[in-house]
Enzyme design. Structure first.
Site, PDB file in Angstrom:
ATOM      1  CG  ASP A   9      59.226 106.745  51.348  1.00  0.00           C
ATOM      2  OD1 ASP A   9      58.807 107.902  51.285  1.00  0.00           O
ATOM      3  OD2 ASP A   9      59.019 106.012  52.336  1.00  0.00           O
ATOM      4  CE  LYS A 101      57.082 108.009  54.042  1.00  0.00           C
ATOM      5  NZ  LYS A 101      57.944 107.021  54.665  1.00  0.00           N
ATOM      6  CB  CYS A 143      56.652 103.488  52.581  1.00  0.00           C
ATOM      7  SG  CYS A 143      57.673 103.470  54.079  1.00  0.00           S
TER       8      CYS A 143
END
Length: 192
Positions: A9, A101, A143
């Protein structure tokens, strides 16, 4: 036996100036690029994940106008927006698989996403005989943590490259790293 790199990310909305920007995000993006320039050939698989939320709706309760910053968040990383794109300091030339995602639902681990071809990360690891996984990216306490824990759960040896991660807050990032070490992850510097 082969090795994978997870780049978690590293997106505009998670770096400085983004909807949920973390301090040091841009520097981590640039440092990951330098790591790839020196070490891309060390990895059989390089997976880069992105939050990729739907523009319509609350994404399974993930978006909220009064977020608690635990389970609900301000709008971020909406598919097709600048905020969802990779940070410009991150070169993705060496990335072998891009994973999206959180489409319509909350998602923290890159194992919850799929590649552009619809493959799961678990399948990619099996298909390529990956035993070792290095994890870098944003955010250490969310994450990165979730992705590393899932890699451990899938039976992989995990290293967190601690100089190539950035977290939301020092305390929660330190707690996440301690949790990961307790779960069996190795904490290392990228040069090690």
């Amino acid at each position: 036996m082969s090795k994978a790199l997870f780049i978690v990310d590293v997106q505009n909305d998670f770096t400085e100036g983004g909807a949920l920007g973390v301090q040091g995000g841009d520097a981590v993006a640039a440092a990951i690029t330098r790591h790839l320039e020196a070490h891309a050939d060390d990895y059989a698989v390089i997976v880069a994940s992105r939050d990729w939320h739907d523009a319509q709706g609350d994404n399974g309760g993930h978006f909220h106008h009064e977020p608690d910053y635990v389970d609900t968040w301000p709008v971020h990383c909406v598919s097709g927006t600048e905020g969802a794109e990779y940070d410009p300091a991150l070169s993705t030339d060496a990335v072998t698989h891009h994973v999206k995602k959180g489409q319509g639902e909350p998602a923290y681990s890159l194992f919850e996403g799929v590649t552009d071809d619809g493959e799961s990360v678990a399948h990619l690891l099996e298909e390529n005989g990956v035993v070792d996984v290095d994890v870098v990216g944003i955010a250490t306490d969310y994450c990165v943590r979730a992705s590393a824990l899932d890699a451990i759960e899938h039976g992989r040896h995990v290293r967190i490259l601690t100089d190539l991660v950035a977290g939301v807050a020092p305390e929660s990032s330190d707690a996440a790293l301690a949790e990961l070490a307790h779960a069996g992850a190795e904490l290392a510097q990228s040069g090690a």
